[in-house]
Design a protein around this motif. Structure first.
Motif, PDB file in Angstrom:
ATOM      1  N   LYS A  68       0.835  -1.207   0.000  1.00 30.09           N
ATOM      2  CA  LYS A  68       0.000   0.000   0.000  1.00 30.09           C
ATOM      3  C   LYS A  68       0.872   1.260   0.000  1.00 30.09           C
ATOM      4  CE  LYS A  68      -1.970   1.715   3.676  1.00 30.09           C
ATOM      5  NZ  LYS A  68      -2.741   1.900   4.893  1.00 30.09           N
ATOM      6  N   ASN A  69       1.893   1.282   0.831  1.00 31.18           N
ATOM      7  CA  ASN A  69       2.762   2.456   0.899  1.00 31.18           C
ATOM      8  C   ASN A  69       3.606   2.605  -0.371  1.00 31.18           C
ATOM      9  OD1 ASN A  69       1.748   3.093   3.376  1.00 31.18           O
ATOM     10  ND2 ASN A  69       3.482   2.316   4.525  1.00 31.18           N
ATOM     11  N   LEU A  70       4.127   1.491  -0.894  1.00 28.00           N
ATOM     12  CA  LEU A  70       4.910   1.569  -2.129  1.00 28.00           C
ATOM     13  C   LEU A  70       4.048   2.038  -3.303  1.00 28.00           C
ATOM     14  CD1 LEU A  70       7.165  -1.590  -1.803  1.00 28.00           C
ATOM     15  CD2 LEU A  70       7.889   0.795  -1.680  1.00 28.00           C
ATOM     16  N   LEU A  71       2.796   1.599  -3.353  1.00 22.93           N
ATOM     17  CA  LEU A  71       1.892   2.057  -4.396  1.00 22.93           C
ATOM     18  C   LEU A  71       1.637   3.561  -4.256  1.00 22.93           C
ATOM     19  CD1 LEU A  71       0.067   1.390  -6.802  1.00 22.93           C
ATOM     20  CD2 LEU A  71      -1.757   0.882  -5.156  1.00 22.93           C
ATOM     21  N   LEU A  75       2.592   6.416  -6.991  1.00 20.08           N
ATOM     22  CA  LEU A  75       1.606   7.361  -7.514  1.00 20.08           C
ATOM     23  C   LEU A  75       2.020   8.812  -7.267  1.00 20.08           C
ATOM     24  CD1 LEU A  75      -1.694   5.463  -6.652  1.00 20.08           C
ATOM     25  CD2 LEU A  75      -0.614   5.740  -8.896  1.00 20.08           C
ATOM     26  N   MET A  76       2.761   9.075  -6.185  1.00 23.03           N
ATOM     27  CA  MET A  76       3.289  10.426  -5.956  1.00 23.03           C
ATOM     28  C   MET A  76       4.259  10.808  -7.073  1.00 23.03           C
ATOM     29  SD  MET A  76       3.990  10.885  -1.911  1.00 23.03           S
ATOM     30  CE  MET A  76       3.365   9.552  -0.925  1.00 23.03           C
ATOM     31  N   SER A  77       5.097   9.859  -7.493  1.00 28.91           N
ATOM     32  CA  SER A  77       6.054  10.176  -8.564  1.00 28.91           C
ATOM     33  C   SER A  77       5.340  10.331  -9.903  1.00 28.91           C
ATOM     34  CB  SER A  77       7.157   9.118  -8.640  1.00 28.91           C
ATOM     35  OG  SER A  77       6.660   7.882  -9.056  1.00 28.91           O
ATOM     36  N   VAL A  78       4.247   9.606 -10.118  1.00 29.07           N
ATOM     37  CA  VAL A  78       3.441   9.787 -11.323  1.00 29.07           C
ATOM     38  C   VAL A  78       2.836  11.194 -11.309  1.00 29.07           C
ATOM     39  CG1 VAL A  78       1.340   9.051 -12.531  1.00 29.07           C
ATOM     40  CG2 VAL A  78       2.932   7.336 -11.650  1.00 29.07           C
ATOM     41  N   LEU A  79       2.261  11.582 -10.185  1.00 26.07           N
ATOM     42  CA  LEU A  79       1.663  12.913 -10.050  1.00 26.07           C
ATOM     43  C   LEU A  79       2.709  14.004 -10.290  1.00 26.07           C
ATOM     44  CD1 LEU A  79      -0.709  14.769  -9.317  1.00 26.07           C
ATOM     45  CD2 LEU A  79      -0.086  14.459  -6.910  1.00 26.07           C
ATOM     46  N   SER A  99      10.320  10.827  -2.568  1.00 18.86           N
ATOM     47  CA  SER A  99       9.074  10.721  -1.798  1.00 18.86           C
ATOM     48  C   SER A  99       9.335   9.992  -0.483  1.00 18.86           C
ATOM     49  CB  SER A  99       8.005   9.968  -2.595  1.00 18.86           C
ATOM     50  OG  SER A  99       7.591  10.715  -3.702  1.00 18.86           O
ATOM     51  N   ILE A 100      10.122   8.919  -0.546  1.00 19.46           N
ATOM     52  CA  ILE A 100      10.480   8.165   0.658  1.00 19.46           C
ATOM     53  C   ILE A 100      11.290   9.032   1.613  1.00 19.46           C
ATOM     54  CG2 ILE A 100      11.839   6.207   1.523  1.00 19.46           C
ATOM     55  CD1 ILE A 100      11.113   4.765  -1.144  1.00 19.46           C
ATOM     56  N   ILE A 101      12.201   9.836   1.079  1.00 17.92           N
ATOM     57  CA  ILE A 101      12.996  10.733   1.929  1.00 17.92           C
ATOM     58  C   ILE A 101      12.077  11.729   2.641  1.00 17.92           C
ATOM     59  CG2 ILE A 101      14.717  12.601   1.889  1.00 17.92           C
ATOM     60  CD1 ILE A 101      16.154  10.980  -0.345  1.00 17.92           C
TER      61      ILE A 101
END
Length: 160
Positions: A68-71, A75-79, A99-101
Protein backbone atom coordinates in the motif's frame (compact mmCIF):
# COMPACT_ATOMS: atom_id res chain seq x y z
CA UNK A 1 12.26 -6.11 4.63
CA UNK A 2 15.40 -7.24 2.81
CA UNK A 3 13.40 -9.45 0.38
CA UNK A 4 11.31 -6.41 -0.62
CA UNK A 5 14.43 -4.38 -1.35
CA UNK A 6 16.04 -7.22 -3.29
CA UNK A 7 12.85 -7.79 -5.31
CA UNK A 8 12.54 -4.12 -6.29
CA UNK A 9 16.21 -3.82 -7.22
CA UNK A 10 16.06 -7.10 -9.19
CA UNK A 11 13.04 -5.90 -11.18
CA UNK A 12 14.76 -2.59 -11.98
CA UNK A 13 17.92 -4.46 -13.05
CA UNK A 14 16.01 -6.87 -15.30
CA UNK A 15 14.22 -3.97 -16.97
CA UNK A 16 17.55 -2.17 -17.48
CA UNK A 17 19.19 -5.30 -18.92
CA UNK A 18 16.24 -5.77 -21.29
CA UNK A 19 17.53 -2.68 -23.12
CA UNK A 20 14.26 -0.77 -23.27
CA UNK A 21 15.11 2.62 -24.80
CA UNK A 22 14.65 5.30 -22.16
CA UNK A 23 14.16 8.03 -24.75
CA UNK A 24 11.03 6.23 -25.99
CA UNK A 25 9.52 5.39 -22.60
CA UNK A 26 10.83 8.22 -20.44
CA UNK A 27 8.42 11.03 -19.62
CA UNK A 28 8.73 14.47 -21.23
CA UNK A 29 6.39 17.26 -22.24
CA UNK A 30 6.10 15.73 -25.73
CA UNK A 31 5.75 12.07 -24.75
CA UNK A 32 2.49 10.08 -24.61
CA UNK A 33 0.47 10.19 -21.36
CA UNK A 34 1.27 6.58 -20.46
CA UNK A 35 5.00 7.32 -20.10
CA UNK A 36 4.14 9.02 -16.79
CA UNK A 37 3.55 5.48 -15.51
CA UNK A 38 6.69 3.85 -17.02
CA UNK A 39 9.58 6.26 -16.48
CA UNK A 40 10.25 5.17 -12.87
CA UNK A 41 11.30 1.71 -14.01
CA UNK A 42 13.86 2.84 -16.62
CA UNK A 43 17.41 4.10 -16.10
CA UNK A 44 19.71 5.98 -18.46
CA UNK A 45 22.89 4.12 -17.54
CA UNK A 46 24.21 1.38 -15.30
CA UNK A 47 25.64 4.02 -12.91
CA UNK A 48 22.19 5.64 -12.77
CA UNK A 49 20.66 2.27 -11.86
CA UNK A 50 23.34 1.59 -9.22
CA UNK A 51 22.95 5.00 -7.58
CA UNK A 52 19.16 4.61 -7.42
CA UNK A 53 19.49 1.04 -6.06
CA UNK A 54 21.96 2.26 -3.41
CA UNK A 55 19.65 5.09 -2.32
CA UNK A 56 16.63 2.79 -2.33
CA UNK A 57 18.46 0.24 -0.18
CA UNK A 58 19.19 2.82 2.54
CA UNK A 59 15.98 4.88 2.36
CA UNK A 60 13.38 2.12 2.28
CA UNK A 61 12.45 0.91 5.76
CA UNK A 62 9.82 -1.27 7.44
CA UNK A 63 7.33 1.59 7.75
CA UNK A 64 7.16 2.34 4.03
CA UNK A 65 7.81 -1.09 2.49
CA UNK A 66 4.23 -2.36 2.49
CA UNK A 67 2.50 -2.76 -0.87
CA UNK A 68 0.00 0.00 0.00
CA UNK A 69 2.76 2.46 0.90
CA UNK A 70 4.91 1.57 -2.13
CA UNK A 71 1.89 2.06 -4.40
CA UNK A 72 1.26 5.47 -2.80
CA UNK A 73 4.92 6.41 -3.29
CA UNK A 74 4.77 5.30 -6.94
CA UNK A 75 1.61 7.36 -7.51
CA UNK A 76 3.29 10.43 -5.96
CA UNK A 77 6.05 10.18 -8.56
CA UNK A 78 3.44 9.79 -11.32
CA UNK A 79 1.66 12.91 -10.05
CA UNK A 80 4.95 14.83 -9.90
CA UNK A 81 5.66 14.00 -13.55
CA UNK A 82 2.32 15.57 -14.51
CA UNK A 83 3.02 18.67 -12.37
CA UNK A 84 6.61 19.31 -13.56
CA UNK A 85 7.01 19.08 -17.34
CA UNK A 86 10.40 18.15 -18.79
CA UNK A 87 11.80 19.04 -22.21
CA UNK A 88 13.97 15.89 -22.27
CA UNK A 89 12.91 12.32 -21.41
CA UNK A 90 13.09 11.79 -17.65
CA UNK A 91 13.81 8.31 -16.31
CA UNK A 92 14.70 6.68 -13.00
CA UNK A 93 13.26 5.74 -9.66
CA UNK A 94 14.78 8.70 -7.83
CA UNK A 95 11.43 10.49 -7.72
CA UNK A 96 10.06 7.65 -5.63
CA UNK A 97 13.21 7.75 -3.50
CA UNK A 98 12.67 11.46 -2.84
CA UNK A 99 9.07 10.72 -1.80
CA UNK A 100 10.48 8.16 0.66
CA UNK A 101 13.00 10.73 1.93
CA UNK A 102 10.12 13.17 2.55
CA UNK A 103 8.20 10.49 4.43
CA UNK A 104 11.27 9.54 6.47
CA UNK A 105 11.94 13.17 7.38
CA UNK A 106 8.53 13.41 9.06
CA UNK A 107 9.20 10.30 11.15
CA UNK A 108 12.81 11.28 12.02
CA UNK A 109 13.32 15.06 11.68
CA UNK A 110 16.86 15.09 13.03
CA UNK A 111 19.36 17.82 12.24
CA UNK A 112 21.47 15.30 10.32
CA UNK A 113 18.50 14.20 8.17
CA UNK A 114 17.52 17.80 7.43
CA UNK A 115 21.08 18.71 6.35
CA UNK A 116 21.40 15.55 4.23
CA UNK A 117 18.04 16.18 2.54
CA UNK A 118 18.90 19.82 1.82
CA UNK A 119 22.23 18.87 0.24
CA UNK A 120 20.80 16.21 -2.06
CA UNK A 121 17.89 18.43 -3.12
CA UNK A 122 20.27 21.29 -4.00
CA UNK A 123 22.54 18.87 -5.85
CA UNK A 124 19.63 17.96 -8.14
CA UNK A 125 19.51 21.56 -9.37
CA UNK A 126 23.28 22.03 -9.72
CA UNK A 127 24.27 18.91 -11.66
CA UNK A 128 23.07 18.94 -15.28
CA UNK A 129 20.65 16.29 -16.60
CA UNK A 130 19.14 15.64 -13.16
CA UNK A 131 15.41 16.23 -12.75
CA UNK A 132 15.65 18.54 -9.75
CA UNK A 133 12.08 19.77 -10.18
CA UNK A 134 10.60 16.28 -10.07
CA UNK A 135 12.86 15.37 -7.12
CA UNK A 136 11.69 18.43 -5.19
CA UNK A 137 8.03 17.85 -6.07
CA UNK A 138 8.21 14.18 -5.01
CA UNK A 139 9.93 15.17 -1.77
CA UNK A 140 7.23 17.77 -1.02
CA UNK A 141 4.45 15.29 -1.84
CA UNK A 142 5.98 12.59 0.39
CA UNK A 143 6.61 15.06 3.21
CA UNK A 144 3.11 16.58 2.99
CA UNK A 145 1.21 13.30 2.72
CA UNK A 146 3.21 11.85 5.61
CA UNK A 147 2.60 14.94 7.78
CA UNK A 148 -1.13 14.83 7.07
CA UNK A 149 -1.28 11.09 7.77
CA UNK A 150 0.67 11.54 11.02
CA UNK A 151 -1.68 14.31 12.19
CA UNK A 152 -4.79 12.28 11.29
CA UNK A 153 -3.45 9.35 13.34
CA UNK A 154 -2.61 11.69 16.23
CA UNK A 155 -6.14 13.13 16.06
CA UNK A 156 -7.67 9.62 16.06
CA UNK A 157 -5.58 8.64 19.10
CA UNK A 158 -6.53 11.79 21.00
CA UNK A 159 -10.26 11.43 20.26
CA UNK A 160 -10.76 7.72 20.76
Amino acid sequence: MVPTKITIITILTIIYCAGIPSDSYGVSSTSPWWTHFTYQFLHGSFIHLLSNAYALWFCLNKKNASFKNLLSIYLMSVLASFIIPSSIPTVGSSGMIFSIIGINLISAPTKRNIIYTTIILITGFIIPHIAGGIHLTCFILGFTVSAIYKNINRFKNDCC
